[in-house]
Design an enzyme around this catalytic site. Structure first.
Site, PDB file in Angstrom:
ATOM      1  N   ASP A 230       0.830  -1.210   0.000  1.00 44.14           N
ATOM      2  CA  ASP A 230       0.000   0.000   0.000  1.00 44.14           C
ATOM      3  C   ASP A 230       0.867   1.264   0.000  1.00 44.14           C
ATOM      4  O   ASP A 230       1.985   1.253   0.513  1.00 44.14           O
ATOM      5  CB  ASP A 230      -0.920  -0.018   1.229  1.00 44.14           C
TER       6      ASP A 230
ATOM      7  N   GLU B 100       1.091 -13.221  12.338  1.00 40.81           N
ATOM      8  CA  GLU B 100       1.672 -12.044  12.981  1.00 40.81           C
ATOM      9  C   GLU B 100       1.600 -10.879  11.989  1.00 40.81           C
ATOM     10  O   GLU B 100       1.992 -11.020  10.833  1.00 40.81           O
ATOM     11  CB  GLU B 100       3.137 -12.307  13.350  1.00 40.81           C
TER      12      GLU B 100
ATOM     13  N   ASN C 186     -10.664  -2.876  -6.077  1.00 40.32           N
ATOM     14  CA  ASN C 186      -9.877  -2.003  -6.957  1.00 40.32           C
ATOM     15  C   ASN C 186     -10.497  -1.839  -8.349  1.00 40.32           C
ATOM     16  O   ASN C 186     -10.159  -0.910  -9.080  1.00 40.32           O
ATOM     17  CB  ASN C 186      -8.433  -2.523  -7.133  1.00 40.32           C
TER      18      ASN C 186
ATOM     19  N   ARG D 179      -1.170   8.751  -9.975  1.00 46.04           N
ATOM     20  CA  ARG D 179      -1.108   7.532  -9.150  1.00 46.04           C
ATOM     21  C   ARG D 179      -0.367   6.409  -9.862  1.00 46.04           C
ATOM     22  O   ARG D 179       0.374   5.647  -9.238  1.00 46.04           O
ATOM     23  CB  ARG D 179      -2.515   7.051  -8.794  1.00 46.04           C
TER      24      ARG D 179
ATOM     25  N   SER E  76      -8.098  -4.997   4.955  1.00 49.29           N
ATOM     26  CA  SER E  76      -8.620  -4.664   3.621  1.00 49.29           C
ATOM     27  C   SER E  76      -9.022  -5.887   2.795  1.00 49.29           C
ATOM     28  O   SER E  76      -8.665  -6.005   1.622  1.00 49.29           O
ATOM     29  CB  SER E  76      -7.600  -3.820   2.846  1.00 49.29           C
TER      30      SER E  76
HETATM   31  C1  FPP Z   1      -2.003   0.176  -3.334  1.00 48.22           C
HETATM   32  O1  FPP Z   1      -1.575   1.523  -3.362  1.00 48.22           O
HETATM   33  C2  FPP Z   1      -1.426  -0.612  -4.421  1.00 48.22           C
HETATM   34  C3  FPP Z   1      -2.124  -1.154  -5.437  1.00 48.22           C
HETATM   35  C4  FPP Z   1      -3.589  -0.988  -5.545  1.00 48.22           C
HETATM   36  C5  FPP Z   1      -1.491  -1.895  -6.534  1.00 48.22           C
HETATM   37  C6  FPP Z   1      -0.225  -2.626  -6.269  1.00 48.22           C
HETATM   38  C7  FPP Z   1       0.478  -2.820  -7.554  1.00 48.22           C
HETATM   39  C8  FPP Z   1       1.806  -2.797  -7.772  1.00 48.22           C
HETATM   40  C9  FPP Z   1       2.780  -2.645  -6.683  1.00 48.22           C
HETATM   41  C10 FPP Z   1       2.407  -2.885  -9.157  1.00 48.22           C
HETATM   42  C11 FPP Z   1       2.074  -4.081  -9.966  1.00 48.22           C
HETATM   43  C12 FPP Z   1       2.146  -5.363  -9.251  1.00 48.22           C
HETATM   44  C13 FPP Z   1       2.720  -6.488  -9.719  1.00 48.22           C
HETATM   45  C14 FPP Z   1       2.652  -7.731  -8.923  1.00 48.22           C
HETATM   46  C15 FPP Z   1       3.454  -6.529 -10.981  1.00 48.22           C
HETATM   47  P1  FPP Z   1      -2.654   2.686  -3.367  1.00 48.22           P
HETATM   48  O2  FPP Z   1      -2.791   3.138  -4.770  1.00 48.22           O
HETATM   49  O3  FPP Z   1      -3.914   2.236  -2.717  1.00 48.22           O
HETATM   50  O4  FPP Z   1      -1.913   3.752  -2.495  1.00 48.22           O
HETATM   51  P2  FPP Z   1      -2.558   4.868  -1.538  1.00 48.22           P
HETATM   52  O5  FPP Z   1      -3.130   4.148  -0.367  1.00 48.22           O
HETATM   53  O6  FPP Z   1      -1.391   5.716  -1.175  1.00 48.22           O
HETATM   54  O7  FPP Z   1      -3.585   5.603  -2.344  1.00 48.22           O
END
Ligand code: FPP
Length: 239
Positions: free
Chosen positions: A15, A198, A63, A28, A187
């Protein structure tokens, strides 16, 4: 060291990509792009520390509600990751295990995943589970539907009956769950599987997460006492 053992299974809620980008005045998706480096660093760190199973929460069912451009960007990034990293996974004996309601993913993403799964299927050293279009409640609902469809007698249903029908069937429960970005919640991730896990939360945003952060989380885990509802601590990983 209190329980002393390297965790067998580490799960990660990645996150903070959005905040990381916002802090830099960027979109983003730039945070997600930067987060790819952390994925590679974490997969490597887990391997080097001897963690056999790593699970990454890459895209939740919820998402899907994000802006179209961001969702498309994430799907593209996943494709890029598979393109770039599959050979590396094969070389290191890592089996790729995508879980979630994968039928909702775009055709191209599904094809890329299928290919990577095929190529890595002989990997015996470790597993990399990618939770995509995943939600823990949805996963439990799916398991319950299967149980009903199989006509299993209610009195014969046990925890094992449910476990075997979860997307994670065959994987040990996570010993350690890391969440980056500082929020103290699950979440909708691994609700069933995390009963005795843990939890380690770090304020570090996902795009800044590197091997040293992973090592710190594992070391913290190793100092924790795990009692599994009993009075005395139990050494080692599993229940
Ligand atoms: C949460 O950050 C992250 C995600 C919804 C996506 C995670 C994806 C990646 C790290 C890249 C692709 C993954 C792979 C496995 C290739 P957020 O956008 O909710 O952050 P925020 O809480 O700061 O808004």
């Amino acid at each position: 060291m209190k329980n002393g053992a390297i965790p067998r299974h580490v799960a990660v809620i990645m996150d903070g990509n959005g905040r990381w980008a916002r802090e830099r005045g960027m979109k983003r998706v730039v945070g997600h792009i930067a987060g790819m480096k952390s994925v590679a660093a974490t997969v490597k760190a887990a391997r080097e520390m001897g963690v056999r199973h790593l699970s990454l929460y890459a895209f939740s069912i919820q998402n899907w509600g994000r802006p179209e451009g961001e969702v498309a960007g994430l799907m593209d990034l996943l494709g890029e990751y598979l393109e770039r990293e599959t050979e590396n996974l094969v070389k290191n004996g890592v089996r790729l295990n995508p879980i979630g309601r994968l039928d909702r993913l775009p055709r191209g993403t599904r094809d890329a995943l299928e290919k990577a799964v095929k190529k890595t299927r002989k990997g015996k050293k470790s597993t990399l589970t990618l939770a995509l279009s995943y939600g823990a409640r949805e996963e439990i609902v799916d398991a319950v539907r299967k149980i009903a469809a199989e006509g299993i007698r209610p009195e014969s249903i046990t925890e094992k009956t449910v476990e075997r029908r979860l997307h994670t069937a065959g994987l040990p429960e996570p010993d350690l769950l890391i969440r980056t970005g500082g929020e103290m919640r699950l979440s909708n991730f691994f609700l069933w599987q995390s009963a005795y896990t843990e939890i380690y939360v770090t304020k570090t945003l996902w795009p800044d997460f590197r091997k040293r952060h992973f090592v710190k989380a594992v070391e913290t885990f190793m100092r924790r006492e795990r009692r599994f509802g009993l009075t005395k601590p139990r050494r080692g990983g599993a229940r």
